[in-house]
Scaffold this active site. Structure first.
Site, PDB file in Angstrom:
ATOM      1  NE  ARG A 244     -11.460   6.804  -9.027  1.00  0.00           N
ATOM      2  CZ  ARG A 244     -10.714   5.529  -8.769  1.00  0.00           C
ATOM      3  NH1 ARG A 244     -11.284   4.275  -9.952  1.00  0.00           N
ATOM      4  NH2 ARG A 244      -9.334   5.111  -8.440  1.00  0.00           N
TER       5      ARG A 244
ATOM      6  CE  LYS B 274       4.248 -10.163  -0.979  1.00  0.00           C
ATOM      7  NZ  LYS B 274       4.079 -10.716  -2.150  1.00  0.00           N
TER       8      LYS B 274
ATOM      9  N   GLY C 211      -4.253   3.187  -2.493  1.00  0.00           N
ATOM     10  CA  GLY C 211      -4.823   1.655  -1.587  1.00  0.00           C
ATOM     11  C   GLY C 211      -5.546   1.241  -1.044  1.00  0.00           C
TER      12      GLY C 211
ATOM     13  N   GLY D 246      -2.205   4.185  -8.166  1.00  0.00           N
ATOM     14  CA  GLY D 246      -0.649   4.054  -8.474  1.00  0.00           C
ATOM     15  C   GLY D 246      -0.253   5.314  -8.723  1.00  0.00           C
TER      16      GLY D 246
HETATM   17  P1  AMP Z   1       0.469  -2.630   0.787  1.00  0.00           P
HETATM   18  O1  AMP Z   1      -0.858  -2.730   0.038  1.00  0.00           O
HETATM   19  O2  AMP Z   1       1.252  -3.340   0.544  1.00  0.00           O
HETATM   20  O3  AMP Z   1      -0.230  -0.764   1.574  1.00  0.00           O
HETATM   21  O4  AMP Z   1      -0.506  -3.269   1.725  1.00  0.00           O
HETATM   22  C1  AMP Z   1      -1.896  -3.765   3.162  1.00  0.00           C
HETATM   23  C2  AMP Z   1      -1.426  -5.615   3.453  1.00  0.00           C
HETATM   24  O5  AMP Z   1      -0.837  -5.440   4.401  1.00  0.00           O
HETATM   25  C3  AMP Z   1      -3.184  -5.247   4.721  1.00  0.00           C
HETATM   26  O6  AMP Z   1      -3.865  -5.993   3.652  1.00  0.00           O
HETATM   27  C4  AMP Z   1      -2.927  -5.506   5.336  1.00  0.00           C
HETATM   28  O7  AMP Z   1      -3.407  -6.084   6.428  1.00  0.00           O
HETATM   29  C5  AMP Z   1      -1.185  -5.938   5.087  1.00  0.00           C
HETATM   30  N1  AMP Z   1      -0.275  -6.124   6.225  1.00  0.00           N
HETATM   31  C6  AMP Z   1      -0.002  -4.943   7.030  1.00  0.00           C
HETATM   32  N2  AMP Z   1       0.576  -5.050   8.090  1.00  0.00           N
HETATM   33  C7  AMP Z   1       0.851  -6.598   8.172  1.00  0.00           C
HETATM   34  C8  AMP Z   1       1.441  -7.387   9.252  1.00  0.00           C
HETATM   35  N3  AMP Z   1       1.990  -7.267  10.244  1.00  0.00           N
HETATM   36  N4  AMP Z   1       1.291  -8.669   8.948  1.00  0.00           N
HETATM   37  C9  AMP Z   1       0.677  -9.075   8.109  1.00  0.00           C
HETATM   38  N5  AMP Z   1      -0.355  -7.894   6.758  1.00  0.00           N
HETATM   39  C10 AMP Z   1      -0.340  -7.769   7.041  1.00  0.00           C
END
Ligand code: AMP
Length: 396
Positions: free
Chosen positions: A36, A197, A354, A377
């Site tokens: 940064r 999610k 992230g 964010g």
């Molecule tokens: P996000 O912060 O929503 O971008 O999610 C990232 C996280 O999603 C990472 O820690 C990944 O390990 C997890 N992730 C991605 N694909 C899967 C999956 N098929 N099953 C469980 N976790 C997952």
């Protein structure tokens, strides 16, 4: 774009209040990742070279409106001096007489660092008096903290209305990259949205299906879409209660002409751990006792094909559980494809948010992307189509 840049300003002899994001990780007084800080160097150097006197406004951690010595910005001075190749003076408050005297005494070639803006409770409330106190220290205001622009704070929003305001180099680069990717992009545009999610990325999906031609959904959130299509996903991470929402998103995408791409084959394992024995199966054949941890090779081939047909790519979120080998395979392979297309001038690729930066760095593809946003964010809110208060204030 309705905001000014450094090139529009005459900064000679001016005191330039610069809002920066230098919220870097520090362990035992040592900066462990100076990214940064490195990213604001062009702005600070350009202001110095234009004869301006940079006065840095920044937050550090979450002191909750109280003075906390362990969150003093003072500890960053050596790292800043090395990065800027200039003397960095310090004022122990971001408003008040000490800061005013320091700002007046600042010589050309020097930089003044003001203490953590969040030592004042008013900062996160966008307090007008606090902003006025800060504004007294400078002649003009430069915002170079895109990553803090999704918050309306005194040092990002209220102050921009009190002084002639412009975007710093990093802010300018972020805005131009994002505008190029979603504002007026070269088509076809593909978005990759992965990660854990659906529920955390609903606004994002809603905005993207109106703007992009192809939407590749991966990671845990793809499982929720498979469930919505009536496909069993065994023990996979999936938000089963979100299946109606996922169905609605697919329906809406049909009406906007956005093609949604889900995995057609999957990598499954019985355990959520690195190197767990795994197999590749068609997407509709996840065994009851297994979980989907990555997209399979056919899916990667289809994604690569879509990248080849695209002119613009915007990427947020991994295609699998990328922190654990070999479930980083699809993310790495797709990232390498995007990197190669970018290198050969066929694709504009923008990524951020992230885990995405970590995933693309780990794949080795990041440096070939057209632009990697360091903002978490703020990048996501921009992709969601939201107005960022710190940017809107610059557009006055
Ligand atoms: P996000 O912060 O929503 O971008 O999610 C990232 C996280 O999603 C990472 O820690 C990944 O390990 C997890 N992730 C991605 N694909 C899967 C999956 N098929 N099953 C469980 N976790 C997952």
């Amino acid at each position: 774009m309705g905001w000014k840049t450094l090139d529009d300003m005459d900064l000679n002899g001016k005191r330039v209040l610069v809002r920066v994001d230098i919220n870097v990780p520090v362990v035992d007084g040592v900066v462990t990742d100076a990214t940064r800080i490195e990213r604001i160097v062009p702005t600070v150097r350009d202001i110095l070279n234009a004869g301006g006197k940079p006065i840095l406004l920044a937050h550090f951690g979450r002191p909750g409106g109280e003075r906390r010595e362990n969150l003093s910005l003072k500890q960053l001075i050596p790292t800043l001096e090395t990065a800027f190749e200039a003397d960095v003076l310090f004022a122990a408050d971001c408003v008040g007489s000490e800061a005013e005297l320091a700002a007046q005494a600042l010589q050309s070639g020097q930089v003044l660092l003001l203490e953590n803006t969040r030592f004042h409770a008013g900062e996160t409330k966008n307090d007008a008096d606090l902003a006025a106190g800060m504004a007294r220290l400078g002649d003009v205001y430069c915002n170079d903290a895109f990553s803090a622009a999704h918050r309306a704070h005194s040092s990002t929003e209220a102050i921009a209305r009190l002084l002639p305001a412009f975007a710093g180099r990093l802010m300018q680069a972020e805005l131009e990259a994002l505008e190029g990717a979603l504002g007026a992009p070269k088509r076809p545009v593909t978005a990759v949205v992965g990660g854990a999610k659906v529920s955390t990325k609903l606004d994002l999906l809603g905005n993207l299906i109106e703007k992009v031609d192809y939407l590749v959904i991966g990671g845990g959130m793809a499982n929720t879409f498979l469930v919505a299509k009536g496909i069993g996903v065994g023990k996979s991470l999936a938000e089963r209660e979100m299946k109606d929402t996922a169905s609605e998103i697919m329906k809406k995408a049909d009406s906007t002409g956005c093609k949604i791409i889900l995995p057609t084959d999957i990598v499954v394992a019985e355990k959520f751990e690195a190197n767990a024995p795994s197999q590749v199966l068609p997407a509709d054949q996840c065994p009851e006792n297994s979980m989907i941890l990555d997209a399979g090779p056919d899916s990667v081939a289809a994604i690569s094909d879509i990248f080849s047909q695209s002119k613009t790519l915007i990427w947020n979120g991994p295609l699998g559980a990328f922190e654990m080998e070999p479930f980083d395979t699809a993310t790495n392979a797709a990232a390498m494809k995007a990197a190669a297309l970018t290198r050969s001038g066929q694709l504009i690729s923008v990524a951020g948010g992230g885990d995405t930066v970590a995933a693309l760095n780990a794949s080795g593809a990041a440096h070939d992307f057209s632009y990697i946003s360091t903002a978490g964010g703020a990048f996501l809110e921009w992709m969601e189509g939201k107005t960022l208060p710190g940017v809107a204030a610059l557009e006055q």
